[in-house]
Scaffold this active site. Structure first.
Site, PDB file in Angstrom:
ATOM      1  CG  ASN A  12      79.551 -11.914 -24.854  1.00 57.39           C
ATOM      2  OD1 ASN A  12      79.520 -12.412 -23.387  1.00 57.39           O
ATOM      3  ND2 ASN A  12      78.699 -11.936 -25.623  1.00 57.39           N
ATOM      4  CD1 TRP A  13      85.126 -15.195 -22.500  1.00 58.08           C
ATOM      5  CD2 TRP A  13      85.376 -16.159 -20.453  1.00 58.08           C
ATOM      6  NE1 TRP A  13      86.592 -15.145 -22.109  1.00 58.08           N
ATOM      7  CE2 TRP A  13      86.770 -15.639 -20.842  1.00 58.08           C
ATOM      8  CE3 TRP A  13      85.172 -16.645 -19.078  1.00 58.08           C
ATOM      9  CZ2 TRP A  13      87.783 -15.944 -20.115  1.00 58.08           C
ATOM     10  CZ3 TRP A  13      86.401 -17.050 -18.396  1.00 58.08           C
ATOM     11  CH2 TRP A  13      87.768 -16.451 -18.757  1.00 58.08           C
ATOM     12  CE  LYS A  14      78.738 -15.097 -27.788  1.00 61.18           C
ATOM     13  NZ  LYS A  14      77.939 -15.309 -29.056  1.00 61.18           N
ATOM     14  CG  HIS A 100      75.029 -10.175 -27.271  1.00 60.61           C
ATOM     15  ND1 HIS A 100      74.588 -11.137 -28.028  1.00 60.61           N
ATOM     16  CD2 HIS A 100      76.226 -10.084 -27.577  1.00 60.61           C
ATOM     17  CE1 HIS A 100      75.415 -11.985 -28.565  1.00 60.61           C
ATOM     18  NE2 HIS A 100      76.642 -11.194 -28.424  1.00 60.61           N
ATOM     19  CD  GLU A 102      74.448 -14.919 -28.463  1.00 57.31           C
ATOM     20  OE1 GLU A 102      75.179 -14.788 -27.405  1.00 57.31           O
ATOM     21  OE2 GLU A 102      75.188 -15.229 -29.360  1.00 57.31           O
ATOM     22  CD  GLU A 170      78.493  -8.266 -31.112  1.00 54.14           C
ATOM     23  OE1 GLU A 170      79.557  -8.696 -30.910  1.00 54.14           O
ATOM     24  OE2 GLU A 170      77.563  -8.668 -30.548  1.00 54.14           O
ATOM     25  N   GLY A 176      78.936 -16.060 -34.286  1.00 52.83           N
ATOM     26  CA  GLY A 176      79.133 -17.434 -34.058  1.00 52.83           C
ATOM     27  C   GLY A 176      78.940 -18.403 -35.270  1.00 52.83           C
ATOM     28  CB  SER A 215      82.761 -14.555 -37.097  1.00 50.52           C
ATOM     29  OG  SER A 215      81.569 -15.588 -37.028  1.00 50.52           O
ATOM     30  N   GLY A 236      83.332 -13.131 -29.228  1.00 49.42           N
ATOM     31  CA  GLY A 236      82.613 -14.307 -28.567  1.00 49.42           C
ATOM     32  C   GLY A 236      83.531 -15.650 -28.502  1.00 49.42           C
ATOM     33  N   GLY A 237      83.280 -16.404 -29.358  1.00 49.49           N
ATOM     34  CA  GLY A 237      84.009 -17.734 -29.126  1.00 49.49           C
ATOM     35  C   GLY A 237      85.563 -17.693 -29.073  1.00 49.49           C
TER      36      GLY A 237
HETATM   37  C1  PEP Z   1      79.241 -11.988 -29.986  1.00 50.08           C
HETATM   38  O1  PEP Z   1      78.604 -12.806 -29.255  1.00 50.08           O
HETATM   39  O2  PEP Z   1      79.449 -10.871 -29.249  1.00 50.08           O
HETATM   40  C2  PEP Z   1      80.119 -12.450 -30.854  1.00 50.08           C
HETATM   41  C3  PEP Z   1      80.723 -11.614 -31.627  1.00 50.08           C
HETATM   42  O3  PEP Z   1      80.377 -13.846 -31.129  1.00 50.08           O
HETATM   43  P1  PEP Z   1      81.462 -14.295 -31.998  1.00 50.08           P
HETATM   44  O4  PEP Z   1      82.717 -13.668 -31.748  1.00 50.08           O
HETATM   45  O5  PEP Z   1      81.635 -15.926 -31.534  1.00 50.08           O
HETATM   46  O6  PEP Z   1      80.884 -14.487 -33.470  1.00 50.08           O
END
Ligand code: PEP
Length: 253
Positions: A12-14, A100, A102, A170, A176, A215, A236-237
């Site tokens: 997920n590049w957001k 999600h 966010e 999640e 993050g 993470s 994500g990241g």
């Molecule tokens: C996400 O936003 O779905 C996520 C898992 O982010 P991260 O891997 O950066 O924690």
């Protein structure tokens, strides 16, 4: 005995990625995928909407799928700035993330709205990745399973099957932050999700993929992916570069 669900590693590049860097990274990923004759998992990238078309073209033939990060609950209409599930399908997406944390936090999306988005996704022929997860305060208060159970009950459409739906656990506090739950905590939540899904959807609940997200990185992916009832990751990241994402994909290849 039902077969173990095929893992899915989803990035997920957001709101990250301009065309040149996005194309560069996804091409590197596609080159690596091309060298794998029979991948043991599905790989998905959910870029910003502006990159869906160029990335679709860049990953063609590699087996990497492209997905949206959100869709509207209505099929079409006066919703400035939104994207309909059918538009995602039309441009070549196979999946869409809904609910999600966010979006739940930034736009006040509740379970009813998330369910409507998942219904819209199914209607357009997309697989919906429905996200659930507790906040730090809810975990501290011992409410994790209660919160997740309610989110699952209220966000999951009636017609959900193992083919059209994926659940992503999640924990909000793990997204993050570099923090992750213990393996035992992930095991407990995923076993709980599985038992609820089995009760509600029977064989489809057993076959439905359950992703862990929060993470995930190269250094912890193998341990997390080995947990019972974890059938992949939402990342994500660490999905933004091929160098960071590939070691996670490799844990399921
Ligand atoms: C996400 O936003 O779905 C996520 C898992 O982010 P991260 O891997 O950066 O924690």
């Amino acid at each position: 005995m039902a077969a173990t669900p095929r893992p899915l590693i989803a990035g997920n590049w957001k709101m990250n990625g301009l065309k040149s860097a996005g194309l560069r990274e996804v091409k590197k990923l596609a080159t690596r995928m091309d060298k794998v004759s029979k991948p043991g998992c599905d790989v998905l990238i959910c870029p910003p909407a502006t990159l869906l078309a160029p990335l679709r073209d860049a990953v063609k033939g590699s087996g990497i799928a492209i997905g949206g990060q959100d869709c509207h609950g209505n099929a079409a209409g006066a919703h400035t700035g939104d994207i309909a599930a059918a538009m995602l399908k039309d441009i070549g997406c196979g999946y869409v993330i809904v609910g999600h944390s966010e979006r739940r936090a930034d736009y006040g999306e509740n379970d009813r709205m998330v369910r409507a988005k998942a219904v819209a996704a199914h209607g357009a022929g997309l697989r919906a990745i429905i996200c659930v997860g507790e906040t730090a305060a809810e975990r501290k208060n011992g409410e994790t399973l209660k919160i997740i159970g309610k989110q699952l009950t209220d966000s999951l459409p009636k017609n959900s099957t193992a083919k059209n739906t994926i659940i992503a656990y999640e924990p909000v506090w793990a997204i993050g932050t570099g923090l992750t739950p213990t393996v035992d905590d992930v095991k407990e939540v995923h076993a709980y999700l599985r038992s609820r899904l089995r009760r509600r959807l029977k064989a489809d609940g057993v076959a439905m993929r359950l992703l862990y997200g929060g993470s995930v990185k190269g250094s912890n992916a193998a341990e997390l992916m080995a947990v019972d009832n974890v059938n992949g990751a939402l990342v994500g990241g660490a999905s933004l570069t091929a160098a960071d994402f590939w070691p996670i994909v490799e844990t399921c290849l």
